[in-house]
Design an enzyme around this catalytic site. Structure first.
Site: not given
Ligand code: CDV
Length: 304
Positions: A47, A110, A127, A146, A172, A197
């Site tokens: 990621e 993302n 994402k 995020e 993720c 991550n």
């Protein structure tokens, strides 16, 4: 007849804040060459693979924030990765922070792309499940912003034909939600790549730190077993700008068994020759068509 796909999960060690994208891409190209040397047809990167994981920092200035994002893919710095893939004839998956202009406004996602062995983008994912918080948490040793810096993905979970099978992607935190995997499985995914991550400690819940690795593996292994597919988790590992991140890059078979796993917290290739037909066999055993009957499960509504 087995359907072989030799896969490299390319764990990254930490990327420092001042490392340029060109430097990082050099690292990724070196991993790609090594994967090719080891007979891989596909390599998966983590990621946000081109930079340090900037959601760990509070960034107020918009131009400064935008500088962490890619406005094109491939862009000038990532083009060498695409060129090398085409030269070697190897497919790849790359996670990155995407800055798009859609509906007349700036949007940040993302994201990841799936790239064919001739260097063409054949799939895109944004994402869906964004962890963390919007506000600054000054008492935390690092931020997890995020929810501030990205919008939820608007492409859904899709799968693509390629590499001798059907491929899916998630990113993720998506791995912690069974719906992600089940939707991908119902759309035929035989192998799913998931870069991550993941800090190895939770500032708000230190009592759960010892479970971080377990929960990661639990997600990857149960997703594989419950859905009859290969799951490939690819970490950005090690201590990055003071944040200690989980490694454990691994390849999990449809049986739920980890068949290959990283042993370091640095740049490391985890390679396995996957038989995509094991997914078909596993699903035949489960027989989704006959045994998965949502119509009998009762109405899905929140019970208060
Ligand atoms: N990048 C992530 O999505 N990380 C989350 C952490 C913050 C919990 C994860 O699910 O691993």
């Amino acid at each position: 007849m087995p359907r072989w796909l030799t896969v490299a999960a390319a764990q990254s060690g930490p990327i420092s804040r001042d490392e340029t994208r060109a430097d990082v891409v050099e690292r990724l190209v070196a991993q790609m060459r090594e994967a090719h040397k080891q007979g891989c047809q596909f390599i998966a990167f983590p990621e946000v693979a081109l930079t340090a994981f900037f959601p760990h920092w509070w960034i107020e200035d918009e131009a400064e924030l935008d500088a962490w994002f890619e406005t094109e893919m491939p862009g000038p710095d990532s083009q060498p990765l695409f060129d090398e893939a085409a030269r070697l004839g190897i497919g790849f998956q790359l996670g990155y922070a995407e800055l798009a202009v859609e509906d007349g406004r700036k949007r940040r996602f993302n994201s990841s792309v799936l790239v064919s062995a001739d260097g063409a983008i054949i799939g895109r994912f944004r994402k869906m499940h964004l962890p963390g918080h919007i506000e600054r948490r000054p008492d935390n040793p690092f931020q997890n912003l995020e929810q501030r810096y990205f919008e939820r993905g608007n492409l859904g979970f899709q799968t693509w034909a390629g590499f001798g099978g059907r491929v899916g992607m998630c990113i993720c935190n998506d791995r912690r939600w069974p719906e992600s995997w089940r939707v991908l499985a119902l759309k035929g995914a035989e192998i799913v790549f998931c870069g991550y991550n993941t800090p190895d400690n939770i500032p708000e819940h230190p009592e759960m730190d010892h479970l971080v690795a377990f929960h990661h593996q639990l997600c990857m292994q149960s997703a594989a077993y419950l859905n009859g597919m290969w799951t490939v988790g690819v970490a950005k590992a090690g201590i990055e700008e003071g944040v200690s991140q989980l490694g454990l890059t691994s390849i999990v078979a449809p049986s739920g068994q980890i068949v290959a796993q990283a042993s370091t917290l640095g740049d490391e290739l985890v390679v396995y020759r996957c038989d995509l037909d094991l997914s078909t066999e596993h699903r035949r055993l489960f027989n989704f068509e006959r045994n998965r009957r949502p119509e009998f499960y009762g109405q899905i509504s929140e019970q208060k």
